[in-house]
Design an enzyme around this catalytic site. Sequence first.
Site, short mmCIF file in Angstrom:
data_model
loop_
_atom_site.label_atom_id
_atom_site.label_comp_id
_atom_site.label_asym_id
_atom_site.label_seq_id
_atom_site.Cartn_x
_atom_site.Cartn_y
_atom_site.Cartn_z
CE LYS A 1 35.59 63.76 -43.45
NZ LYS A 1 35.50 62.69 -44.46
CG HIS B 1 27.47 58.26 -48.13
ND1 HIS B 1 28.23 57.84 -49.05
CD2 HIS B 1 28.24 59.54 -47.87
CE1 HIS B 1 29.50 58.35 -49.27
NE2 HIS B 1 29.28 59.45 -48.39
#
Length: 475
Positions: A175, A294
């Site tokens: 992040k 994902h």
Amino acid sequence: MSPKTETKAGTGFKAGVKDYKLTYYTPDYVVKDTDILAAFRMTPQPGVPPEECGAAVAAESSTGTWTTVWTDGLTSLDRYKGRCYDLEPVAGEENQYIAYVAYPIDLFEEGSVTNLFTSIVGNVFGFKALRALRLEDLRIPVAYVKTFQGPPHGIQVERDKLNKYGRPLLGCTIKPKLGLSAKNYGRACYECLRGGLDFTKDDENVNSQPFMRWRDRFLFVAEAIFKSQSETGEIKGHYLNATAATCEEMLKRAAYAKELGVPIIMHDYLTGGFTANTSLAAYCRDNGLLLHIHRAMHAVIDRQKNHGIHFRVLAKALRLSGGDHLHSGTVVGKLEGEREVTLGFVDLMRDDYIEKDRSRGVYFTQDWCSMGGVMPVASGGIHVWHMPALTEIFGDDSCLQFGGGTLGHPWGNAPGAVANRVALEACVQARNEGRDLAREGNDVIRAACKWSPELAAACEVWKEIKFEFETIDTL
């Protein structure tokens, strides 16, 4: 020819809709071992009989159309048609049923999830006589399972490649997910890996944007992997997202990852598509790459209880199409997931043979016939206080992924990784000693804090953080 049926008007649907139940509702049908079985949660329009709706689902997802056509006489509909063979009222729901449909195996192309889904979850979901329709589960027969490659490697081969046993694997999503330069991104990966994590990860929407082109990212991340490996003596990896605008570009990125010598790449299988995913899985198997999957976009499809596709079906489809990891929710984090339902589809991802168990949402017994397992990935809003529950819920064959729960550490990425690794090792040791993590988990973490200042700092930061909302999709 198949028998002509009377066209009549009825409450809730327009004239011209024929009685499907005369041909496609067959409660006396004996299911074959080679049939593909589907369980649909079906909400008919007011006034439409459930038998007619169940038959319509079977017809419109197999050989039927709204009227009798002369070309019906050129084939054997009895051989190829889907059949609604059972209807079961849903307890506590008015005018809602589970419709069980059997499809002959000959309706589907071998080894093609794309073809399977095009029929079973195709136009029938827009059928006007249905207020809502949801595919709850599929039984894939052994005869059809054997036409698929499945995961490129599977859980055991992955452990052998990584030389890591007896505990869950640890990961971290870098992040901020968007906006970092390739060099800063690589540095963030390095700090996490040297701190004790097994993997770092591209976020699902990191592809090749102006702020960080894919080739630059691959290079700096590879440097981070090799540097952290040399310092720690452990094999490390990063899920390099190969998802791209075209299959050709995706495979080019996969080939570059192989050239760099990294162990694992990544794909967004729902947005990328099953055809692309199956191609990438075949490439990974042939070239020794692990494949992390994902599930971006899944909640659009699976979160509503009455309409769409349950995630257990999407998980089965991924196991057929191919993937070594798959995100599966956390139960305890910020993302949707009821415990028993989650454990049901986690078993469907990992185990060879899963018995029917309606208490966990498993409608059919599933035999995977030695197909490799998919490792569930728990990710989303988790931190060190969740470690005992995650270890107890998911067991060893899982990957626990802490994004903000690593990078949000007050001392930085590496101490955040240390905190997670210490918490995990403490929980695994306590479990192996016979302690009950569900009851004693917080005590285990507090005890570990005494000899890990990194863990103590993490526990202080996240001691009040909880995500306590009711699950929407319940049994």
